[in-house]
Design a protein around this motif. Sequence first.
Motif, mmCIF file in Angstrom:
data_model
loop_
_atom_site.group_PDB
_atom_site.id
_atom_site.type_symbol
_atom_site.label_atom_id
_atom_site.label_comp_id
_atom_site.label_asym_id
_atom_site.label_seq_id
_atom_site.Cartn_x
_atom_site.Cartn_y
_atom_site.Cartn_z
ATOM 1 N N THR A 1 -11.712 -15.207 43.702
ATOM 2 C CA THR A 1 -10.426 -15.669 43.181
ATOM 3 C C THR A 1 -10.227 -15.056 41.795
ATOM 4 O OG1 THR A 1 -11.536 -17.657 42.347
ATOM 5 C CG2 THR A 1 -10.432 -17.829 44.495
ATOM 6 N N ASN A 2 -9.107 -15.335 41.183
ATOM 7 C CA ASN A 2 -8.850 -14.748 39.863
ATOM 8 C C ASN A 2 -8.155 -15.754 38.949
ATOM 9 O OD1 ASN A 2 -8.838 -12.783 37.852
ATOM 10 N ND2 ASN A 2 -6.945 -11.838 38.566
ATOM 11 N N HIS A 3 -8.723 -16.963 38.895
ATOM 12 C CA HIS A 3 -8.154 -17.980 38.020
ATOM 13 C C HIS A 3 -8.248 -17.560 36.548
ATOM 14 C CE1 HIS A 3 -7.817 -20.616 41.446
ATOM 15 N NE2 HIS A 3 -9.115 -20.550 41.692
ATOM 16 N N ALA A 4 -9.220 -16.707 36.226
ATOM 17 C CA ALA A 4 -9.409 -16.259 34.844
ATOM 18 C C ALA A 4 -8.391 -15.207 34.432
ATOM 19 C CB ALA A 4 -10.819 -15.707 34.659
ATOM 20 N N GLY A 5 -7.619 -14.702 35.374
ATOM 21 C CA GLY A 5 -6.636 -13.679 35.036
ATOM 22 C C GLY A 5 -7.260 -12.356 34.646
ATOM 23 N N GLY A 6 -8.456 -12.073 35.171
ATOM 24 C CA GLY A 6 -9.088 -10.774 34.939
ATOM 25 C C GLY A 6 -9.792 -10.634 33.607
ATOM 26 N N ILE A 7 -9.978 -11.748 32.876
ATOM 27 C CA ILE A 7 -10.582 -11.692 31.546
ATOM 28 C C ILE A 7 -11.553 -12.858 31.378
ATOM 29 C CG2 ILE A 7 -10.148 -11.611 29.059
ATOM 30 C CD1 ILE A 7 -7.191 -10.895 29.785
ATOM 31 N N LEU A 8 -12.780 -12.562 30.940
ATOM 32 C CA LEU A 8 -13.767 -13.582 30.598
ATOM 33 C C LEU A 8 -14.369 -13.235 29.243
ATOM 34 C CD1 LEU A 8 -15.633 -13.990 34.028
ATOM 35 C CD2 LEU A 8 -14.135 -15.690 32.950
ATOM 36 N N GLY A 9 -14.344 -14.180 28.311
ATOM 37 C CA GLY A 9 -14.898 -13.922 26.994
ATOM 38 C C GLY A 9 -14.174 -12.833 26.238
ATOM 39 N N GLY A 10 -12.892 -12.622 26.551
ATOM 40 C CA GLY A 10 -12.115 -11.578 25.903
ATOM 41 C C GLY A 10 -12.326 -10.203 26.496
ATOM 42 N N ILE A 11 -13.114 -10.097 27.586
ATOM 43 C CA ILE A 11 -13.498 -8.807 28.178
ATOM 44 C C ILE A 11 -13.034 -8.759 29.628
ATOM 45 C CG2 ILE A 11 -15.468 -7.311 28.714
ATOM 46 C CD1 ILE A 11 -16.997 -8.810 26.454
ATOM 47 N N THR A 12 -12.527 -7.616 30.056
ATOM 48 C CA THR A 12 -12.013 -7.474 31.422
ATOM 49 C C THR A 12 -13.142 -7.582 32.446
ATOM 50 O OG1 THR A 12 -12.181 -5.063 31.220
ATOM 51 C CG2 THR A 12 -10.036 -6.059 30.774
ATOM 52 N N THR A 13 -12.804 -8.183 33.586
ATOM 53 C CA THR A 13 -13.773 -8.356 34.666
ATOM 54 C C THR A 13 -13.666 -7.256 35.726
ATOM 55 O OG1 THR A 13 -12.274 -9.689 36.020
ATOM 56 C CG2 THR A 13 -13.614 -10.864 34.387
ATOM 57 N N GLY A 14 -12.602 -6.468 35.672
ATOM 58 C CA GLY A 14 -12.333 -5.494 36.719
ATOM 59 C C GLY A 14 -11.311 -5.989 37.721
ATOM 60 N N MET A 15 -11.025 -7.280 37.699
ATOM 61 C CA MET A 15 -9.950 -7.844 38.512
ATOM 62 C C MET A 15 -8.620 -7.637 37.773
ATOM 63 S SD MET A 15 -11.290 -9.029 41.306
ATOM 64 C CE MET A 15 -10.146 -10.245 41.976
ATOM 65 N N PRO A 16 -7.495 -7.780 38.473
ATOM 66 C CA PRO A 16 -6.208 -7.607 37.793
ATOM 67 C C PRO A 16 -6.041 -8.560 36.615
ATOM 68 C CG PRO A 16 -5.893 -7.617 40.165
ATOM 69 C CD PRO A 16 -7.322 -8.007 39.930
ATOM 70 N N ILE A 17 -5.526 -8.034 35.508
ATOM 71 C CA ILE A 17 -5.091 -8.916 34.422
ATOM 72 C C ILE A 17 -3.776 -9.568 34.866
ATOM 73 C CG2 ILE A 17 -4.124 -8.972 32.093
ATOM 74 C CD1 ILE A 17 -6.099 -6.857 31.276
ATOM 75 N N VAL A 18 -3.704 -10.878 34.741
ATOM 76 C CA VAL A 18 -2.487 -11.613 35.095
ATOM 77 C C VAL A 18 -2.104 -12.487 33.904
ATOM 78 C CG1 VAL A 18 -1.406 -13.241 36.680
ATOM 79 C CG2 VAL A 18 -3.117 -11.636 37.539
ATOM 80 N N LEU A 19 -0.892 -12.322 33.438
ATOM 81 C CA LEU A 19 -0.408 -13.118 32.311
ATOM 82 C C LEU A 19 1.030 -13.535 32.560
ATOM 83 C CD1 LEU A 19 1.704 -11.300 30.316
ATOM 84 C CD2 LEU A 19 -0.409 -10.047 29.966
ATOM 85 N N ARG A 20 1.448 -14.552 31.827
ATOM 86 C CA ARG A 20 2.834 -15.012 31.895
ATOM 87 C C ARG A 20 3.360 -15.237 30.486
ATOM 88 N NH1 ARG A 20 0.308 -16.683 36.225
ATOM 89 N NH2 ARG A 20 -0.811 -18.282 35.049
ATOM 90 N N ALA A 21 4.604 -14.858 30.284
ATOM 91 C CA ALA A 21 5.265 -15.033 28.994
ATOM 92 C C ALA A 21 6.490 -15.917 29.184
ATOM 93 C CB ALA A 21 5.668 -13.682 28.405
ATOM 94 N N ALA A 22 6.600 -16.947 28.370
ATOM 95 C CA ALA A 22 7.736 -17.867 28.430
ATOM 96 C C ALA A 22 8.817 -17.405 27.456
ATOM 97 C CB ALA A 22 7.291 -19.288 28.078
ATOM 98 N N VAL A 23 10.043 -17.262 27.955
ATOM 99 C CA VAL A 23 11.186 -16.787 27.168
ATOM 100 C C VAL A 23 12.160 -17.946 27.000
ATOM 101 C CG1 VAL A 23 13.065 -15.117 27.055
ATOM 102 C CG2 VAL A 23 10.882 -14.463 28.100
#
Length: 363
Positions: free
Chosen positions: A280-302
């Motif tokens: 799964t990718n609940h971490a959004g592709g980042i652990l400890g500030g470092i990429t895991t190799g999975m997709p980075i997923v982020l959301r921005a609220a406007v």
Amino acid sequence: MSSEFGSFLRIGVFGQSHGRAIGVSIDGLPAGEAIDLEELQRFLDRRRPGKSPLSTARKETDTPEFLSGLENGKTCGAPLCAVIRNGDQHSKDYSELTDKPRPGHADYTAAVKWDGGADMRGGGHFSGRLTAPLCIAGGIAKQILARRGIYVGAHLASVGAEQDAPFPPLPPPELFDAIAAKPFPVLNDHAGEAMQALILAAKEALDSVGGIIECAAVGLPAGLGAPMFDGVENRLSAALFGIPAVKGVEFGEGFHAARLRGSENNDPFVMEEGHIRTKTNHAGGILGGITTGMPIVLRAAVKPTPSIGKPQQTVSLSRMENAELTIHGRHDPCIAHRAVPVVEAVTAAVLLDMLLEGNHGTF
């Protein structure tokens, strides 16, 4: 300077909404990178105003003019500078705002910081118009990343209470291209129709509405970033909050993770085709500030556009008394759909900066 970001790749945005031009400077681009100007223009056109009733009626071509850094269609190692000439300003629409700051806008804080000296016509340097030069930098970054198998794409995840489908766990680049080709940037067109109806209803009511943008980056190697204060989330968040009207950023499950148990939120590691992945990718592709190799997923609220046609309470700065303000002129009833390519642009620029930094300026 406050209008610059990046470590190895230094990107600076300049100009005002109703000035002669807006532009961007980019220092640190590797030499010899071919830039497809037609593709770049298509990217800029995705945020260009005046294309539909869903956005401001301001008409701008948003065609960049390159002053330096680009020769024979390739980067030449020198700092790149590009400008976009402003051509459709209605400054008189903003004359009252010098004395009566708009609620929800930077009119007041700019007046305090610069003692009334700021050019706030059309929002000045705080305007969403300044996202056009951001898209020049990000559009170039996207092309350079794509040649290395790294792709960045986004869609409008929601407007008000209306929601689009989320990205799949491993979004293919073709999905990003399909969204970019649509007049309204969603995965589910039925959801998009509901969002558009909500925007038009807000416009009819002389009001505005906000939204959330979901962005993903695929193809990044594991190991990019650093712990504590120089992580991927830190760098991306700092730049994303530079986009006018962005009021929140989250990665992976984001705030929803606080409502989960560890057994639900943890991403199990697995071996797939000789590579370490997560199921799964609940971490959004980042652990400890470092990429895991999975997709980075982020959301921005406007947030909703502050400039609305309804009467609002404000103050008169000259008389120091309460006042009423009715805003005139051309304004977006929702800016979230036009901000989709801007979030892509900033994300791509930050990731390119971090990759160049880690590789001492080369790939």
